[in-house]
Design a protein around this motif. Structure first.
Motif, PDB file in Angstrom:
ATOM      1  N   ARG A   1      35.134  11.592 -31.682  1.00  0.00           N
ATOM      2  CA  ARG A   1      35.736  10.326 -31.260  1.00  0.00           C
ATOM      3  C   ARG A   1      35.163   9.129 -32.019  1.00  0.00           C
ATOM      4  NH1 ARG A   1      34.842   8.207 -25.545  1.00  0.00           N
ATOM      5  NH2 ARG A   1      35.933  10.096 -24.892  1.00  0.00           N
ATOM      6  N   ASN A   2      34.067   9.332 -32.734  1.00  0.00           N
ATOM      7  CA  ASN A   2      33.479   8.240 -33.503  1.00  0.00           C
ATOM      8  C   ASN A   2      34.106   8.062 -34.884  1.00  0.00           C
ATOM      9  OD1 ASN A   2      31.610   7.846 -31.409  1.00  0.00           O
ATOM     10  ND2 ASN A   2      30.221   9.369 -32.262  1.00  0.00           N
ATOM     11  N   ALA A   3      34.978   8.985 -35.284  1.00  0.00           N
ATOM     12  CA  ALA A   3      35.595   8.914 -36.607  1.00  0.00           C
ATOM     13  C   ALA A   3      36.547   7.730 -36.694  1.00  0.00           C
ATOM     14  CB  ALA A   3      36.345  10.210 -36.909  1.00  0.00           C
ATOM     15  N   GLN A   4      36.500   7.036 -37.837  1.00  0.00           N
ATOM     16  CA  GLN A   4      37.371   5.877 -38.011  1.00  0.00           C
ATOM     17  C   GLN A   4      38.839   6.262 -37.876  1.00  0.00           C
ATOM     18  OE1 GLN A   4      38.170   4.075 -41.851  1.00  0.00           O
ATOM     19  NE2 GLN A   4      37.468   2.096 -41.080  1.00  0.00           N
ATOM     20  N   ALA A   5      39.213   7.468 -38.338  1.00  0.00           N
ATOM     21  CA  ALA A   5      40.608   7.905 -38.245  1.00  0.00           C
ATOM     22  C   ALA A   5      41.074   7.909 -36.798  1.00  0.00           C
ATOM     23  CB  ALA A   5      40.752   9.295 -38.854  1.00  0.00           C
ATOM     24  N   HIS A   6      40.246   8.391 -35.889  1.00  0.00           N
ATOM     25  CA  HIS A   6      40.645   8.460 -34.488  1.00  0.00           C
ATOM     26  C   HIS A   6      40.676   7.070 -33.855  1.00  0.00           C
ATOM     27  CE1 HIS A   6      39.155  12.834 -34.760  1.00  0.00           C
ATOM     28  NE2 HIS A   6      40.461  12.782 -34.914  1.00  0.00           N
ATOM     29  N   HIS A   7      39.789   6.190 -34.268  1.00  0.00           N
ATOM     30  CA  HIS A   7      39.848   4.803 -33.781  1.00  0.00           C
ATOM     31  C   HIS A   7      41.135   4.127 -34.241  1.00  0.00           C
ATOM     32  CE1 HIS A   7      35.894   3.896 -31.879  1.00  0.00           C
ATOM     33  NE2 HIS A   7      35.570   5.026 -32.481  1.00  0.00           N
ATOM     34  N   LYS A   8      41.515   4.335 -35.489  1.00  0.00           N
ATOM     35  CA  LYS A   8      42.756   3.747 -36.003  1.00  0.00           C
ATOM     36  C   LYS A   8      43.970   4.290 -35.255  1.00  0.00           C
ATOM     37  CE  LYS A   8      41.526   1.322 -39.827  1.00  0.00           C
ATOM     38  NZ  LYS A   8      41.983  -0.040 -40.181  1.00  0.00           N
ATOM     39  N   MET A   9      43.999   5.601 -35.016  1.00  0.00           N
ATOM     40  CA  MET A   9      45.117   6.197 -34.297  1.00  0.00           C
ATOM     41  C   MET A   9      45.194   5.638 -32.875  1.00  0.00           C
ATOM     42  SD  MET A   9      44.729  10.149 -35.632  1.00  0.00           S
ATOM     43  CE  MET A   9      46.205  10.788 -34.801  1.00  0.00           C
TER      44      MET A   9
ATOM     45  N   VAL B   1      40.806  15.532 -40.018  1.00  0.00           N
ATOM     46  CA  VAL B   1      40.178  14.578 -39.109  1.00  0.00           C
ATOM     47  C   VAL B   1      39.391  15.252 -37.988  1.00  0.00           C
ATOM     48  CG1 VAL B   1      41.848  12.750 -39.573  1.00  0.00           C
ATOM     49  CG2 VAL B   1      42.303  14.404 -37.739  1.00  0.00           C
ATOM     50  N   MET B   2      39.407  16.596 -37.958  1.00  0.00           N
ATOM     51  CA  MET B   2      38.688  17.308 -36.911  1.00  0.00           C
ATOM     52  C   MET B   2      37.379  17.910 -37.427  1.00  0.00           C
ATOM     53  SD  MET B   2      40.802  16.569 -34.581  1.00  0.00           S
ATOM     54  CE  MET B   2      40.068  17.397 -33.187  1.00  0.00           C
ATOM     55  N   HIS B   3      37.012  17.538 -38.635  1.00  0.00           N
ATOM     56  CA  HIS B   3      35.738  17.961 -39.219  1.00  0.00           C
ATOM     57  C   HIS B   3      35.157  16.771 -39.973  1.00  0.00           C
ATOM     58  CE1 HIS B   3      32.703  20.012 -41.584  1.00  0.00           C
ATOM     59  NE2 HIS B   3      32.905  21.095 -40.864  1.00  0.00           N
ATOM     60  N   PRO B   4      33.972  16.301 -39.572  1.00  0.00           N
ATOM     61  CA  PRO B   4      33.454  15.045 -40.138  1.00  0.00           C
ATOM     62  C   PRO B   4      33.117  15.091 -41.614  1.00  0.00           C
ATOM     63  CG  PRO B   4      31.811  16.116 -38.747  1.00  0.00           C
ATOM     64  CD  PRO B   4      33.095  16.868 -38.547  1.00  0.00           C
ATOM     65  N   ALA B   5      32.984  16.287 -42.198  1.00  0.00           N
ATOM     66  CA  ALA B   5      32.630  16.377 -43.618  1.00  0.00           C
ATOM     67  C   ALA B   5      33.847  16.262 -44.527  1.00  0.00           C
ATOM     68  CB  ALA B   5      31.902  17.685 -43.898  1.00  0.00           C
ATOM     69  N   ALA B   6      35.046  16.359 -43.963  1.00  0.00           N
ATOM     70  CA  ALA B   6      36.262  16.357 -44.771  1.00  0.00           C
ATOM     71  C   ALA B   6      36.724  14.922 -45.059  1.00  0.00           C
ATOM     72  CB  ALA B   6      37.357  17.130 -44.044  1.00  0.00           C
ATOM     73  N   GLN B   7      37.565  14.773 -46.098  1.00  0.00           N
ATOM     74  CA  GLN B   7      38.154  13.480 -46.421  1.00  0.00           C
ATOM     75  C   GLN B   7      39.395  13.277 -45.554  1.00  0.00           C
ATOM     76  OE1 GLN B   7      37.121  10.892 -48.357  1.00  0.00           O
ATOM     77  NE2 GLN B   7      38.881   9.869 -47.420  1.00  0.00           N
ATOM     78  N   PRO B   8      39.375  12.320 -44.614  1.00  0.00           N
ATOM     79  CA  PRO B   8      40.494  12.185 -43.686  1.00  0.00           C
ATOM     80  C   PRO B   8      41.716  11.532 -44.329  1.00  0.00           C
ATOM     81  CG  PRO B   8      38.888  10.451 -43.296  1.00  0.00           C
ATOM     82  CD  PRO B   8      38.292  11.362 -44.350  1.00  0.00           C
ATOM     83  N   GLU B   9      42.867  11.857 -43.746  1.00  0.00           N
ATOM     84  CA  GLU B   9      44.127  11.291 -44.202  1.00  0.00           C
ATOM     85  C   GLU B   9      45.007  11.068 -42.979  1.00  0.00           C
ATOM     86  OE1 GLU B   9      47.829  13.533 -46.073  1.00  0.00           O
ATOM     87  OE2 GLU B   9      46.238  13.244 -47.572  1.00  0.00           O
ATOM     88  N   VAL B  10      45.481   9.845 -42.782  1.00  0.00           N
ATOM     89  CA  VAL B  10      46.345   9.544 -41.645  1.00  0.00           C
ATOM     90  C   VAL B  10      47.594   8.842 -42.151  1.00  0.00           C
ATOM     91  CG1 VAL B  10      46.588   8.401 -39.410  1.00  0.00           C
ATOM     92  CG2 VAL B  10      44.364   9.339 -40.094  1.00  0.00           C
ATOM     93  N   LEU B  11      48.751   9.404 -41.809  1.00  0.00           N
ATOM     94  CA  LEU B  11      50.049   8.874 -42.204  1.00  0.00           C
ATOM     95  C   LEU B  11      50.771   8.329 -40.978  1.00  0.00           C
ATOM     96  CD1 LEU B  11      52.474   8.629 -44.255  1.00  0.00           C
ATOM     97  CD2 LEU B  11      53.123  10.929 -43.492  1.00  0.00           C
ATOM     98  N   LEU B  12      51.260   7.095 -41.065  1.00  0.00           N
ATOM     99  CA  LEU B  12      52.130   6.506 -40.053  1.00  0.00           C
ATOM    100  C   LEU B  12      53.558   6.580 -40.569  1.00  0.00           C
ATOM    101  CD1 LEU B  12      52.777   4.852 -37.486  1.00  0.00           C
ATOM    102  CD2 LEU B  12      52.251   2.786 -38.824  1.00  0.00           C
ATOM    103  N   ARG B  13      54.408   7.305 -39.860  1.00  0.00           N
ATOM    104  CA  ARG B  13      55.798   7.483 -40.280  1.00  0.00           C
ATOM    105  C   ARG B  13      56.720   6.837 -39.244  1.00  0.00           C
ATOM    106  NH1 ARG B  13      56.857  13.279 -41.994  1.00  0.00           N
ATOM    107  NH2 ARG B  13      56.131  12.403 -43.995  1.00  0.00           N
ATOM    108  N   THR B  14      57.511   5.847 -39.681  1.00  0.00           N
ATOM    109  CA  THR B  14      58.468   5.165 -38.816  1.00  0.00           C
ATOM    110  C   THR B  14      59.767   4.971 -39.580  1.00  0.00           C
ATOM    111  OG1 THR B  14      57.832   2.933 -39.525  1.00  0.00           O
ATOM    112  CG2 THR B  14      56.561   3.910 -37.705  1.00  0.00           C
TER     113      THR B  14
END
Length: 333
Positions: A126-134, A257-270
């Motif tokens: 829950r501390n990952a920036q990706a999850h905060h952004k989501m 985004v479910m493993h802190p060592a990986a490079q996260p990627e978040v796409l917003l599709r609208t």
């Protein structure tokens, strides 16, 4: 004031994640470590440059330099060790799952409240920036009303961890208590909602020799009526991981985004098209330590409280009960 941490459990995660997180937090240091095997604890202390190896739990808790403990022993030990730490006046950061039952976890929370010490769960995702952004985008209505979510968190359990997790149900082994607790917590955090029921199937694919489940697929319902599919496993080497939330006006599609060592990627599709979010790498374990220390200092709350840990445990236990009985199971504290 320097906050001295005592490690209860000479674990892999304590050495490879939490040690640096604590040492990189201002005015914090690890001052002692306790292992049930004293010689192992002494070797661990020497390897990690921790100044003291405790001969017993009582020895560690009696140390005046220890202000807080980080508990990373096997799951069945969390309850008695937290009660002892609270009685000794030590703040507690405990690994997930908090305990083997809701009754034990609630007793841990009550003991810490009675002792006036901070009680936190080490839910790092829950501390990952990706999850905060989501979380922020969903709260702002960027995807409209959330309808459904999907978490895929199937991994291949590396050999160094293929011990009690695979053959000791009495210690909380199995993929549900190890990984599903993380997924329930992350869903709760991002959706800002609580699970109300679950239907689940477990898999015994061979890694655990049938003693505990090594795969799980579940569907949770949340109190905002979102339904969420969760797939976890110890047996899948190439699946990757991700987290999707789909709403009436758009979708958030996240990978790594479910493993802190990986490079996260978040796409917003609208309807306006696809937009990749700008993300910065952040040290999720350090965030957890910083928030825990701030709470000790009277400045805010832990990143994941004891109550958060109780909710994630409740979700995992209901998941196991559903798989055992073949029935839908209600989730309540």
């Amino acid at each position: 004031m320097t906050i001295g941490f005592g490690f209860i459990g000479a674990s892999d995660i304590a050495k490879n994640k939490m040690l640096a997180a604590i040492r990189n937090t201002p005015d914090c240091e690890v001052v002692s470590v306790y292992s049930s095997n004293f010689e192992r604890g002494r070797a661990y202390a020497a390897e990690t440059h921790i100044p003291h190896a405790a001969s017993s739990l009582e020895d560690l808790l009696a140390n005046p330099a220890v202000n807080a403990v980080y508990i990373s022993t096997t799951n069945e030990l969390h309850h008695p060790q937290t009660l002892a730490a609270a009685q000794a006046g030590k703040h507690v950061l405990c690994e997930k799952p908090l305990a083997m039952s809701l009754t034990e976890a609630q007793a841990m929370q009550a003991a810490c409240q009675a002792a006036g010490v901070v009680f936190a769960t080490n839910h790092h995702l829950r501390n990952a920036q990706a999850h905060h952004k989501m979380r922020e985008l969903i709260a702002a209505g960027a995807i409209g009303k959330p309808i459904a979510a999907r978490v895929f968190h199937a991994v291949y359990l590396r050999e160094a961890l293929q011990g009690w997790r695979l053959d000791k149900p009495e210690a909380g082994g199995g993929v549900v208590m190890d990984i599903v607790v993380h997924d329930v917590d992350t869903l709760r955090f991002v959706l800002q909602a609580n699970p109300t029921e679950v239907v689940s199937l477990s898999q015994h694919f061979g890694m655990s020799a049938g003693t505990v489940e090594d795969g799980s697929m579940a569907v949770f319902r949340f109190d905002n009526d979102v339904i969420a599919q969760v797939h976890t496993a110890f047996t899948v080497p190439y699946a990757g991981n991700g987290f999707e939330v789909h709403g009436t006006e758009g979708s958030l599609i996240a990978k790594n985004v479910m493993h802190p060592a990986a490079q996260p990627e978040v796409l917003l599709r609208t309807a306006r098209g696809d937009q990749f979010l700008e993300l910065e790498a952040n040290e999720v374990y350090s965030v957890g330590v910083e928030r825990f220390v701030a709470a000790i200092q009277g400045q805010g709350t832990p990143a994941a409280s004891g109550e958060d840990g109780i909710w994630s445990l409740a979700g995992a236990l209901a998941c196991l009960e559903s798989a055992r009985t073949g029935q839908k199971v209600a989730i309540k504290l």
